[in-house]
Scaffold this motif. Sequence first.
Motif, PDB file in Angstrom:
ATOM      1  N   GLU A 132       0.820  -1.223   0.000  1.00  0.00           N
ATOM      2  CA  GLU A 132       0.000   0.000   0.000  1.00  0.00           C
ATOM      3  C   GLU A 132       0.845   1.259   0.000  1.00  0.00           C
ATOM      4  O   GLU A 132       0.357   2.349  -0.328  1.00  0.00           O
ATOM      5  CB  GLU A 132      -0.910   0.004   1.230  1.00  0.00           C
ATOM      6  CG  GLU A 132      -2.014  -1.028   1.169  1.00  0.00           C
ATOM      7  CD  GLU A 132      -2.741  -1.196   2.491  1.00  0.00           C
ATOM      8  OE1 GLU A 132      -3.836  -1.777   2.483  1.00  0.00           O
ATOM      9  OE2 GLU A 132      -2.192  -0.759   3.539  1.00  0.00           O
ATOM     10  N   ASN A 133       2.131   1.125   0.327  1.00  0.00           N
ATOM     11  CA  ASN A 133       3.003   2.299   0.448  1.00  0.00           C
ATOM     12  C   ASN A 133       4.151   2.284  -0.550  1.00  0.00           C
ATOM     13  O   ASN A 133       5.261   2.713  -0.235  1.00  0.00           O
ATOM     14  CB  ASN A 133       3.543   2.394   1.878  1.00  0.00           C
ATOM     15  CG  ASN A 133       2.471   2.809   2.866  1.00  0.00           C
ATOM     16  OD1 ASN A 133       2.219   4.001   3.058  1.00  0.00           O
ATOM     17  ND2 ASN A 133       1.815   1.831   3.481  1.00  0.00           N
ATOM     18  N   GLY A 134       3.889   1.779  -1.735  1.00  0.00           N
ATOM     19  CA  GLY A 134       4.842   1.911  -2.830  1.00  0.00           C
ATOM     20  C   GLY A 134       5.667   0.691  -3.143  1.00  0.00           C
ATOM     21  O   GLY A 134       6.394   0.680  -4.148  1.00  0.00           O
ATOM     22  N   GLU A 152      -6.184  -9.452  -1.477  1.00  0.00           N
ATOM     23  CA  GLU A 152      -7.144  -8.351  -1.585  1.00  0.00           C
ATOM     24  C   GLU A 152      -6.441  -7.001  -1.598  1.00  0.00           C
ATOM     25  O   GLU A 152      -6.898  -6.061  -2.257  1.00  0.00           O
ATOM     26  CB  GLU A 152      -8.148  -8.440  -0.439  1.00  0.00           C
ATOM     27  CG  GLU A 152      -9.102  -9.619  -0.575  1.00  0.00           C
ATOM     28  CD  GLU A 152     -10.112  -9.701   0.556  1.00  0.00           C
ATOM     29  OE1 GLU A 152      -9.976  -8.915   1.532  1.00  0.00           O
ATOM     30  OE2 GLU A 152     -11.029 -10.539   0.471  1.00  0.00           O
ATOM     31  N   THR A 153      -5.318  -6.901  -0.889  1.00  0.00           N
ATOM     32  CA  THR A 153      -4.528  -5.669  -0.934  1.00  0.00           C
ATOM     33  C   THR A 153      -4.046  -5.387  -2.359  1.00  0.00           C
ATOM     34  O   THR A 153      -3.985  -4.233  -2.799  1.00  0.00           O
ATOM     35  CB  THR A 153      -3.322  -5.765   0.014  1.00  0.00           C
ATOM     36  OG1 THR A 153      -3.782  -5.985   1.342  1.00  0.00           O
ATOM     37  CG2 THR A 153      -2.480  -4.499  -0.027  1.00  0.00           C
ATOM     38  N   SER A 209      -1.491  -5.634 -10.833  1.00  0.00           N
ATOM     39  CA  SER A 209      -1.970  -4.321 -10.413  1.00  0.00           C
ATOM     40  C   SER A 209      -0.749  -3.472 -10.111  1.00  0.00           C
ATOM     41  O   SER A 209       0.388  -3.974 -10.147  1.00  0.00           O
ATOM     42  CB  SER A 209      -2.869  -4.420  -9.175  1.00  0.00           C
ATOM     43  OG  SER A 209      -2.100  -4.622  -8.000  1.00  0.00           O
ATOM     44  N   GLY A 210      -0.957  -2.202  -9.796  1.00  0.00           N
ATOM     45  CA  GLY A 210       0.160  -1.328  -9.471  1.00  0.00           C
ATOM     46  C   GLY A 210       0.893  -1.741  -8.216  1.00  0.00           C
ATOM     47  O   GLY A 210       1.965  -1.206  -7.917  1.00  0.00           O
ATOM     48  N   ARG A 211       0.345  -2.715  -7.485  1.00  0.00           N
ATOM     49  CA  ARG A 211       0.976  -3.170  -6.248  1.00  0.00           C
ATOM     50  C   ARG A 211       1.656  -4.524  -6.373  1.00  0.00           C
ATOM     51  O   ARG A 211       2.393  -4.919  -5.464  1.00  0.00           O
ATOM     52  CB  ARG A 211      -0.078  -3.242  -5.131  1.00  0.00           C
ATOM     53  CG  ARG A 211      -0.586  -1.880  -4.707  1.00  0.00           C
ATOM     54  CD  ARG A 211      -1.711  -2.000  -3.704  1.00  0.00           C
ATOM     55  NE  ARG A 211      -2.147  -0.695  -3.239  1.00  0.00           N
ATOM     56  CZ  ARG A 211      -3.249  -0.479  -2.539  1.00  0.00           C
ATOM     57  NH1 ARG A 211      -4.036  -1.520  -2.233  1.00  0.00           N
ATOM     58  NH2 ARG A 211      -3.569   0.729  -2.146  1.00  0.00           N
ATOM     59  N   GLY A 212       1.374  -5.227  -7.463  1.00  0.00           N
ATOM     60  CA  GLY A 212       2.028  -6.515  -7.563  1.00  0.00           C
ATOM     61  C   GLY A 212       1.537  -7.375  -8.702  1.00  0.00           C
ATOM     62  O   GLY A 212       0.559  -7.041  -9.394  1.00  0.00           O
ATOM     63  N   LEU A 213       2.253  -8.492  -8.905  1.00  0.00           N
ATOM     64  CA  LEU A 213       1.904  -9.489  -9.913  1.00  0.00           C
ATOM     65  C   LEU A 213       1.589 -10.790  -9.187  1.00  0.00           C
ATOM     66  O   LEU A 213       2.366 -11.241  -8.339  1.00  0.00           O
ATOM     67  CB  LEU A 213       3.072  -9.718 -10.879  1.00  0.00           C
ATOM     68  CG  LEU A 213       2.841 -10.771 -11.969  1.00  0.00           C
ATOM     69  CD1 LEU A 213       1.960 -10.198 -13.073  1.00  0.00           C
ATOM     70  CD2 LEU A 213       4.165 -11.259 -12.545  1.00  0.00           C
ATOM     71  N   TRP A 214       0.438 -11.401  -9.532  1.00  0.00           N
ATOM     72  CA  TRP A 214       0.086 -12.705  -8.964  1.00  0.00           C
ATOM     73  C   TRP A 214       0.176 -13.740 -10.069  1.00  0.00           C
ATOM     74  O   TRP A 214      -0.542 -13.671 -11.066  1.00  0.00           O
ATOM     75  CB  TRP A 214      -1.319 -12.673  -8.371  1.00  0.00           C
ATOM     76  CG  TRP A 214      -1.751 -13.992  -7.752  1.00  0.00           C
ATOM     77  CD1 TRP A 214      -0.954 -14.972  -7.266  1.00  0.00           C
ATOM     78  CD2 TRP A 214      -3.102 -14.439  -7.572  1.00  0.00           C
ATOM     79  NE1 TRP A 214      -1.700 -16.011  -6.776  1.00  0.00           N
ATOM     80  CE2 TRP A 214      -3.031 -15.719  -6.953  1.00  0.00           C
ATOM     81  CE3 TRP A 214      -4.355 -13.907  -7.866  1.00  0.00           C
ATOM     82  CZ2 TRP A 214      -4.169 -16.458  -6.633  1.00  0.00           C
ATOM     83  CZ3 TRP A 214      -5.483 -14.637  -7.535  1.00  0.00           C
ATOM     84  CH2 TRP A 214      -5.393 -15.890  -6.923  1.00  0.00           C
ATOM     85  N   ILE A 215       1.081 -14.707  -9.886  1.00  0.00           N
ATOM     86  CA  ILE A 215       1.192 -15.861 -10.774  1.00  0.00           C
ATOM     87  C   ILE A 215       0.382 -16.971 -10.112  1.00  0.00           C
ATOM     88  O   ILE A 215       0.708 -17.385  -8.999  1.00  0.00           O
ATOM     89  CB  ILE A 215       2.662 -16.282 -10.955  1.00  0.00           C
ATOM     90  CG1 ILE A 215       3.499 -15.089 -11.454  1.00  0.00           C
ATOM     91  CG2 ILE A 215       2.792 -17.460 -11.916  1.00  0.00           C
ATOM     92  CD1 ILE A 215       4.997 -15.289 -11.339  1.00  0.00           C
ATOM     93  N   THR A 216      -0.661 -17.455 -10.760  1.00  0.00           N
ATOM     94  CA  THR A 216      -1.595 -18.349 -10.074  1.00  0.00           C
ATOM     95  C   THR A 216      -1.057 -19.761  -9.875  1.00  0.00           C
ATOM     96  O   THR A 216      -1.740 -20.603  -9.296  1.00  0.00           O
ATOM     97  CB  THR A 216      -2.952 -18.390 -10.798  1.00  0.00           C
ATOM     98  OG1 THR A 216      -2.762 -18.811 -12.155  1.00  0.00           O
ATOM     99  CG2 THR A 216      -3.608 -17.020 -10.781  1.00  0.00           C
TER     100      THR A 216
END
Length: 852
Positions: free
Chosen positions: A267-269, A284-285, A374-381
Amino acid sequence: MKKLIPILMLLAILQLAAGVSAEIPGNTGAENGVPQILEALTSPDVFFDPDSELSPSYLDFRTVCSTSRDPFCEGVLTLPFASEPKKARVCFDAPLELDASGSGLFFLDLECPHPEALGSIIFYFASGDGWYSMAGRVEKRSPTELRCVFAADSARIEGEPAGLQNVKGVRIAFYAGKPVDQPVTLKSFRCRRNDVWILRQEPEKNPESVRYVSQFGSLLRGMGMTPGIVSEAELTEEFLKRVPVLVLPLTAKMEPRTVKLLSHYAENGGFLVVCYSVPKELLETLGFRSVGYVRTRDHGIEVAGMDVEADFQNFLGGPVPEFLPQASWNFQLGEILPNIADPQLAKPENAPRAAAYWSLKNGERTRYPALLWSGRGLWITHVLLANGGIREKRELLASLLNPHYPQLLSRILREKWRTLLQVGIAPQDDVQKKYRTAASRELEKLAKEGFSPERIRTMIFEKADADAGFQLSAILDERIREARTEFCAAQKPAAKERRFIWEHSGFGTYPGDWDAAMKELAEAGFTAILANQAWGGEARYESELLPVSPKVAQYGDSIAEAVKAGKKYGVEVHVWKVNFNCSNAPNGFLERMRSEGRLQCGRDGVEELWLCPSDPRNQQLEVDSFCEIVRKYDVDGIHFDYIRFPGSNYCFCEGCRGRFCTFWREKTGTELTDWPRCTLSGEVRELWLEWRRAQIAEVVSRTYAAVKKIRPEVEVSAAVFRDYPNCADSVGQDWVRWAKNGWLDFVCPMNYTNSAERFHFMTGSQKEALDASIPMYPGIGISSSSSRLTPDQCVVQIRAARELGMPGWTLFALTPKSAELYFPFLKMGVTADVENKETGSKENENTWKQEQ
């Protein structure tokens, strides 16, 4: 005329860049710019980590005292491997209080008169009540100077260490190679600070963590990055402020504190790269959620990889591939969190999106996301695997991480430039001359693409903007492919040569279709396959002695099908058995072996899923299983593997205790006490090692005699450790003795290394030890756990085997990907001999023996 070509190329470059002043220290004018640029682009800073990027030495070896009993004085460690042939290793030990958690790579510089005679070098950090051990890669900086590079993410945990932040000492262990007495001068021990961090969980919480951390670390290091390792306990808010990107390759049972810290970080960069199963709150974050998972076998589907969305490719920029190969077996069902109210994620540049979808082997694209961004991360399923698509995965990561690391593109370009100059380099070459010739040629070609020598130097050593950097990266990729093609096409085949390849699945390149596999092997010039069709507790054929693999019902009797296709295309079939190892055996078989006391036990009392080699019942099972194969199938050979103990701390089961005590009593007339501690030193240790060697030799000699009695023409061979004679003591594998006693027809040492010089040395030493007693087909690790070779590096090692008079060689290993990547390059030159089928036969071994 040919000798003038490099000179003419250099003159062309000089004319091209006339008047351009390179920003290199010592540059005195435009007329000297290009020579200095050429020197810089072939300097050690290209091929080795620049000193400017490394820390000062943690130890002053000239003044530090070693706590080891081995001789060490003023930085010099004495290696007495000739005068003390029974000495397997020599150690340097010193206390050192160090927080090593911030460093992903460690560099040990040393000097010795005969570096080619060294065996392996293992580095240890002492911490708490245990150790972190790292096997390093060795880089040769000059004829007598070596740099050993150790990666923290590859460290093996021994005992109960207290974290890399609590290092209290170091150990450097030199293992015997060729028996040579020589001094080793330790020069410096430094590190490179980490760029990107990887979260590793403790083995007791997450046994698979170490494996996937290592794989992800390897991907990042191949891009020129320095990954560091951090544990959950080491994570703090202050630490995370210094971390642009944190990777979670595979996590399990994450602590609530960790979830809170990482959510706050994102959440903070901060940017997270997370794989597979991730806590709900953390997902969810990032703007995602999981709604279940898919196990592919339950749905009757086979995954081929990930189809990347076109709009995501455009959004990221850079060389984002359209498809990432990966044969995943299950994955999370991920989706974008609905009704996102978070103002940061509501911004278009940060908004969550499905970046790629899973694609099946039949070409069908599924509706299941493989990548969510998203701008906060990449999720590889699923987890990011190392079973294919390495280039594509690095391209994706480069585009993904470039905004977070201004230096990343320069490192990628430096890595590719180095690779380009090293195409086809062999141990006997005048390396610097070849580097300058190749650099001159390549700079001339790149200038035509709009990249002047000065611009290339600046981009490699200083900074590269995204557009130009990715453009040059793609051009260098193409030049590397062209250079490899030119080199491999210029090679000549050998008329008299046997060409083996190990195949690990046991069912061929294309399960259920041995005909296609054998046809492909024959066309690529291979004369024989070593197919892994038996284990200590599994048969990939219709066996009456071992549990039959369920895959036999799916794909058929693997040996029968392989032999049939092999006869059709002229490819010999040698059945490769993984001896004693029961790690993939069915539970029923394991329970029976356990109840009968036939499994191994370590010095620490922990059970190992291997059959005990000293148990007469297990010895007989190994012999009988090979005899069953030879009776039932028209195979050309049988092939031992894992014909050894798992390590020096095995086996200490009750059966071994009783049998060794009897052996000891017969030898000495006394009784043993203080078991198993008594086996660590003195006369007990010497007889213990002798007894262990005898247990393995018993299986080899009896199998050879039994097989030859059934079918004398069947060859008996073995895959063996490369570090002879150390392996005779460490794992009981005295394979040179087996050869000289006539218990093998040929041997395949697993000489897996990225270094052509190291391969040449190991093969030469083994040849000397065998003394022409039997033929040797050295193993070349194109895709092993300790080596990954490019096609030209593979060809260089094949040439090294030929130069040493080997009658052939063996590749590890055959997969659909290795066939696709390597076979075309081999067929261009080294295996292009269409007559090899007639000449590369068993009869050539007689010719080879006469020539020795």
